[in-house]
Design a protein around this motif. Sequence first.
Motif, PDB file in Angstrom:
ATOM      1  N   MET A  31       0.837  -1.204   0.000  1.00  0.00           N
ATOM      2  CA  MET A  31       0.000   0.000   0.000  1.00  0.00           C
ATOM      3  C   MET A  31       0.876   1.259   0.000  1.00  0.00           C
ATOM      4  O   MET A  31       0.552   2.245  -0.681  1.00  0.00           O
ATOM      5  N   THR A  32       1.979   1.250   0.718  1.00  0.00           N
ATOM      6  CA  THR A  32       2.891   2.385   0.725  1.00  0.00           C
ATOM      7  C   THR A  32       3.455   2.614  -0.672  1.00  0.00           C
ATOM      8  O   THR A  32       3.551   3.756  -1.131  1.00  0.00           O
ATOM      9  N   VAL A  33       3.798   1.543  -1.368  1.00  0.00           N
ATOM     10  CA  VAL A  33       4.308   1.671  -2.736  1.00  0.00           C
ATOM     11  C   VAL A  33       3.227   2.258  -3.642  1.00  0.00           C
ATOM     12  O   VAL A  33       3.499   3.164  -4.425  1.00  0.00           O
ATOM     13  N   TYR A  34       1.996   1.766  -3.520  1.00  0.00           N
ATOM     14  CA  TYR A  34       0.903   2.314  -4.321  1.00  0.00           C
ATOM     15  C   TYR A  34       0.717   3.805  -4.043  1.00  0.00           C
ATOM     16  O   TYR A  34       0.492   4.598  -4.964  1.00  0.00           O
ATOM     17  N   ARG A  35       0.819   4.212  -2.786  1.00  0.00           N
ATOM     18  CA  ARG A  35       0.687   5.635  -2.442  1.00  0.00           C
ATOM     19  C   ARG A  35       1.799   6.455  -3.095  1.00  0.00           C
ATOM     20  O   ARG A  35       1.559   7.559  -3.600  1.00  0.00           O
ATOM     21  N   LEU A  36       3.023   5.941  -3.068  1.00  0.00           N
ATOM     22  CA  LEU A  36       4.147   6.633  -3.693  1.00  0.00           C
ATOM     23  C   LEU A  36       3.943   6.770  -5.201  1.00  0.00           C
ATOM     24  O   LEU A  36       4.249   7.804  -5.790  1.00  0.00           O
ATOM     25  N   VAL A  37       3.424   5.715  -5.829  1.00  0.00           N
ATOM     26  CA  VAL A  37       3.163   5.752  -7.265  1.00  0.00           C
ATOM     27  C   VAL A  37       2.068   6.765  -7.579  1.00  0.00           C
ATOM     28  O   VAL A  37       2.214   7.620  -8.453  1.00  0.00           O
ATOM     29  N   HIS A  38       0.958   6.698  -6.843  1.00  0.00           N
ATOM     30  CA  HIS A  38      -0.173   7.595  -7.113  1.00  0.00           C
ATOM     31  C   HIS A  38       0.153   9.059  -6.825  1.00  0.00           C
ATOM     32  O   HIS A  38      -0.379   9.950  -7.484  1.00  0.00           O
ATOM     33  N   SER A  39       1.054   9.314  -5.875  1.00  0.00           N
ATOM     34  CA  SER A  39       1.431  10.690  -5.569  1.00  0.00           C
ATOM     35  C   SER A  39       2.460  11.238  -6.557  1.00  0.00           C
ATOM     36  O   SER A  39       2.735  12.441  -6.559  1.00  0.00           O
ATOM     37  N   GLY A  40       3.053  10.365  -7.360  1.00  0.00           N
ATOM     38  CA  GLY A  40       4.062  10.797  -8.320  1.00  0.00           C
ATOM     39  C   GLY A  40       5.478  10.763  -7.780  1.00  0.00           C
ATOM     40  O   GLY A  40       6.422  11.087  -8.499  1.00  0.00           O
ATOM     41  N   GLU A  41       5.651  10.395  -6.515  1.00  0.00           N
ATOM     42  CA  GLU A  41       6.988  10.331  -5.930  1.00  0.00           C
ATOM     43  C   GLU A  41       7.806   9.181  -6.498  1.00  0.00           C
ATOM     44  O   GLU A  41       9.036   9.239  -6.514  1.00  0.00           O
ATOM     45  N   LEU A  42       7.122   8.122  -6.944  1.00  0.00           N
ATOM     46  CA  LEU A  42       7.788   6.950  -7.501  1.00  0.00           C
ATOM     47  C   LEU A  42       7.258   6.727  -8.916  1.00  0.00           C
ATOM     48  O   LEU A  42       6.120   6.291  -9.090  1.00  0.00           O
ATOM     49  N   PRO A  43       8.061   7.054  -9.929  1.00  0.00           N
ATOM     50  CA  PRO A  43       7.612   6.859 -11.306  1.00  0.00           C
ATOM     51  C   PRO A  43       7.334   5.382 -11.595  1.00  0.00           C
ATOM     52  O   PRO A  43       8.077   4.505 -11.155  1.00  0.00           O
ATOM     53  N   ALA A  44       6.255   5.134 -12.322  1.00  0.00           N
ATOM     54  CA  ALA A  44       5.877   3.763 -12.656  1.00  0.00           C
ATOM     55  C   ALA A  44       5.195   3.743 -14.016  1.00  0.00           C
ATOM     56  O   ALA A  44       4.760   4.773 -14.525  1.00  0.00           O
ATOM     57  N   VAL A  45       5.106   2.557 -14.574  1.00  0.00           N
ATOM     58  CA  VAL A  45       4.424   2.338 -15.843  1.00  0.00           C
ATOM     59  C   VAL A  45       3.247   1.420 -15.560  1.00  0.00           C
ATOM     60  O   VAL A  45       3.375   0.459 -14.789  1.00  0.00           O
ATOM     61  N   ARG A  46       2.117   1.729 -16.175  1.00  0.00           N
ATOM     62  CA  ARG A  46       0.939   0.900 -15.949  1.00  0.00           C
ATOM     63  C   ARG A  46       0.766  -0.060 -17.121  1.00  0.00           C
ATOM     64  O   ARG A  46       0.721   0.366 -18.280  1.00  0.00           O
ATOM     65  N   PHE A  47       0.690  -1.351 -16.819  1.00  0.00           N
ATOM     66  CA  PHE A  47       0.417  -2.390 -17.799  1.00  0.00           C
ATOM     67  C   PHE A  47      -0.909  -3.014 -17.414  1.00  0.00           C
ATOM     68  O   PHE A  47      -0.988  -3.748 -16.428  1.00  0.00           O
ATOM     69  N   GLY A  48      -1.946  -2.693 -18.165  1.00  0.00           N
ATOM     70  CA  GLY A  48      -3.267  -3.202 -17.810  1.00  0.00           C
ATOM     71  C   GLY A  48      -3.687  -2.647 -16.473  1.00  0.00           C
ATOM     72  O   GLY A  48      -3.744  -1.435 -16.282  1.00  0.00           O
ATOM     73  N   ARG A  49      -3.931  -3.541 -15.518  1.00  0.00           N
ATOM     74  CA  ARG A  49      -4.353  -3.110 -14.185  1.00  0.00           C
ATOM     75  C   ARG A  49      -3.222  -3.106 -13.166  1.00  0.00           C
ATOM     76  O   ARG A  49      -3.438  -2.883 -11.987  1.00  0.00           O
ATOM     77  N   SER A  50      -2.007  -3.397 -13.604  1.00  0.00           N
ATOM     78  CA  SER A  50      -0.896  -3.451 -12.653  1.00  0.00           C
ATOM     79  C   SER A  50       0.173  -2.418 -12.986  1.00  0.00           C
ATOM     80  O   SER A  50       0.269  -1.944 -14.116  1.00  0.00           O
ATOM     81  N   PHE A  51       0.952  -2.071 -11.989  1.00  0.00           N
ATOM     82  CA  PHE A  51       2.034  -1.114 -12.148  1.00  0.00           C
ATOM     83  C   PHE A  51       3.369  -1.843 -12.147  1.00  0.00           C
ATOM     84  O   PHE A  51       3.536  -2.842 -11.439  1.00  0.00           O
ATOM     85  N   ARG A  52       4.306  -1.316 -12.913  1.00  0.00           N
ATOM     86  CA  ARG A  52       5.679  -1.800 -12.903  1.00  0.00           C
ATOM     87  C   ARG A  52       6.574  -0.594 -12.703  1.00  0.00           C
ATOM     88  O   ARG A  52       6.320   0.493 -13.232  1.00  0.00           O
ATOM     89  N   VAL A  53       7.637  -0.790 -11.936  1.00  0.00           N
ATOM     90  CA  VAL A  53       8.512   0.312 -11.548  1.00  0.00           C
ATOM     91  C   VAL A  53       9.929   0.031 -12.039  1.00  0.00           C
ATOM     92  O   VAL A  53      10.468  -1.048 -11.788  1.00  0.00           O
ATOM     93  N   PRO A  54      10.551   0.996 -12.737  1.00  0.00           N
ATOM     94  CA  PRO A  54      11.949   0.818 -13.135  1.00  0.00           C
ATOM     95  C   PRO A  54      12.847   0.750 -11.892  1.00  0.00           C
ATOM     96  O   PRO A  54      12.672   1.562 -10.971  1.00  0.00           O
ATOM     97  N   PRO A  55      13.783  -0.186 -11.838  1.00  0.00           N
ATOM     98  CA  PRO A  55      14.654  -0.304 -10.653  1.00  0.00           C
ATOM     99  C   PRO A  55      15.393   0.988 -10.312  1.00  0.00           C
ATOM    100  O   PRO A  55      15.555   1.318  -9.143  1.00  0.00           O
ATOM    101  N   GLU A  56      15.788   1.755 -11.334  1.00  0.00           N
ATOM    102  CA  GLU A  56      16.525   2.995 -11.061  1.00  0.00           C
ATOM    103  C   GLU A  56      15.643   4.025 -10.363  1.00  0.00           C
ATOM    104  O   GLU A  56      16.146   4.851  -9.601  1.00  0.00           O
ATOM    105  N   SER A  57      14.333   3.960 -10.567  1.00  0.00           N
ATOM    106  CA  SER A  57      13.411   4.868  -9.872  1.00  0.00           C
ATOM    107  C   SER A  57      13.390   4.570  -8.379  1.00  0.00           C
ATOM    108  O   SER A  57      13.320   5.485  -7.554  1.00  0.00           O
TER     109      SER A  57
END
Length: 70
Positions: A31-57
């Motif tokens: 849930m903390t990761v989802y919050r970071l993604v939704h707030s824009g603090e952690l860049p992510a890519v959305r594939f369908g209904r799931s998120f993927r995060v680049p390791p460098e992010s």
Amino acid sequence: MGAGIPEPRSGQDAPFLTVAEVAERMRVSRMTVYRLVHSGELPAVRFGRSFRVPPESVETLIESARYTGS
């Protein structure tokens, strides 16, 4: 492995990390990761209904959050 079948990737070698892998790496809840993604603090890519995060992010976020003390 057999010919034509790629070796499984793990951790930093993978092009993207799942939310669960990021949570494990940062030792926080998913849930903390989802919050970071939704707030824009952690860049992510959305594939369908799931998120993927680049390791460098993840590494960038950890470095920017590092406490140095005063």
